[in-house]
Enzyme design. Sequence first.
Site, PDB file in Angstrom:
ATOM      1  N   ILE A 236     -39.503  -7.452   6.116  1.00 17.07           N
ATOM      2  CA  ILE A 236     -41.157  -8.083   6.606  1.00 17.07           C
ATOM      3  C   ILE A 236     -41.564  -6.381   7.429  1.00 17.07           C
ATOM      4  O   ILE A 236     -40.915  -6.083   8.165  1.00 17.07           O
ATOM      5  CB  ILE A 236     -41.004  -9.224   8.644  1.00 17.07           C
ATOM      6  N   LYS A 237     -42.714  -6.671   6.774  1.00 15.60           N
ATOM      7  CA  LYS A 237     -43.623  -4.898   7.272  1.00 15.60           C
ATOM      8  C   LYS A 237     -44.844  -5.635   8.559  1.00 15.60           C
ATOM      9  O   LYS A 237     -45.394  -6.248   7.795  1.00 15.60           O
ATOM     10  CB  LYS A 237     -44.157  -4.513   6.472  1.00 15.60           C
ATOM     11  N   GLN A 238     -44.741  -4.997   9.571  1.00 15.36           N
ATOM     12  CA  GLN A 238     -45.978  -4.988  10.401  1.00 15.36           C
ATOM     13  C   GLN A 238     -45.862  -3.830  11.144  1.00 15.36           C
ATOM     14  O   GLN A 238     -45.276  -2.579  11.466  1.00 15.36           O
ATOM     15  CB  GLN A 238     -44.999  -5.736  11.469  1.00 15.36           C
TER      16      GLN A 238
END
Length: 354
Positions: A236-238
Site C-alpha cells: 500500500i502506498k499512502q
Amino acid sequence: MDINQLIQYLGGDDLLNYECKAVPKQILHLPSSSFVDDVYSISDRVPQVLRSLGNLFNHGRLAGTGYLSILPIDQGVEHSAGASFAANPMYFDPENIVRLAMEGGCNAVASTFGVLGMVARKYAHKIPFIVKINHNELLTFPNISDQILYGTVREAWNMGATAVGATIYFSSKNSGRQITEVSRAFEEAHSLGMATILWCYLRNDAFKKDGTDFHLSADLTGQANHLGVTIEADIIKQKLPELNGGYKALNIGGGSYGKLDERMYSKLSTDHPIDLCRYQVLNGYAGRAGLINSGGASGKHDFEDAVRTAVINKRAGGTGLISGRKAFQRPFKEGIKLLQTIQDVYLMDTVTIA
C-alpha cells in the site's frame, strides 16, 4: 549518514526516542529479511508472485532488509510533463528516469507504460519495473479527479514488469468504477505472477471542513488502506498522515458519515506522527501488506523532510518510502544523494521500531 547527521536533519532526537503510546509493535508484522517467507508465502499468492515480491525486496541498497525504496515518476501524466520536468528537462527522456533509480540504489522504478516501454529491452532485466496502469488526465476542463486505465496488465507483463501499480481515489464519485477496474487488473496481474501496489488516495471536496483539510487524516487514510488490502494489494502506498478526526469532523452538525468508535482515537492512536502512521500500518492487515509512504512535493527542505518521513515510517512499522519529485526535480547527483539518504535511514540500526 551517521547518527549526528540524522539528528541534524531532524532538528533533534525527539522522533528517535518516542515510545508508541497506542498500538504495540508486538501485534504487527514488521519488515524483515524473511518477510516474503513469513507473511506472503501463507497467502493465496502463487509462486510466481512470491518470486516477483522477492525481486522487489532483494534489489538495490536495501536488498535483504525487508524495506523498499522506490522511485516513482508518473507526474508527466499526473501533473503535466512541462510542470514536472521544467526544473530538469533531462527527465523528458525515459532512460534518465531509469538511470536515476538504478544509480540511486532503489529497489524498483515506477512509471508509465510509455516511459518503461520505451527502454524495456535495455533495462527490464536490470532493475524491477513497476508499471503504473492508470492515471488522472488533467487536460479535461475543468480538471476532474478520475483515474482511468492507460493500458492493459498483459502489456505490463510483456515488457517484463515485476509489478503493476494503480491509484484509486477512494471517496470520489468515480471510486466505485475505479475499485472494480483495479480489482480485476490486480487479479490478472497476480495470475500472471506480478506483484501489486496500490496508491490509496482520497479525493472529496467535503473532506475540507472549516478551513481544515482531512485528506491526510489518519482515520480516513487508514480506512482507504484497509479497502486497498481488501482487493489484495500486496503493498500500500499512502501519504503520511498529518492529523486525525476526519470521521468526527464529517459528522458534526447532525451529519451521518461512515462509522466510528471513540477508541479509534483514544486507544488505537494519539496525535503523535508515529502513532498516526502506525494506525495506517495497522489497517494494512497489521502490517501483512507493507505500507510505503509518499515522499511528497519538492521544496526548500527536501532532505530534512525526506529524512523525517522515513524515520516516522520506519519507527511506525512501515515498509519504506516512495519518493519522486524530491529526487528528479533537482540536479541528477543531488537526486541520487537524496534517494540514498532516505535509504540510509532504513539501514541504520539506531532507528528502531517504536
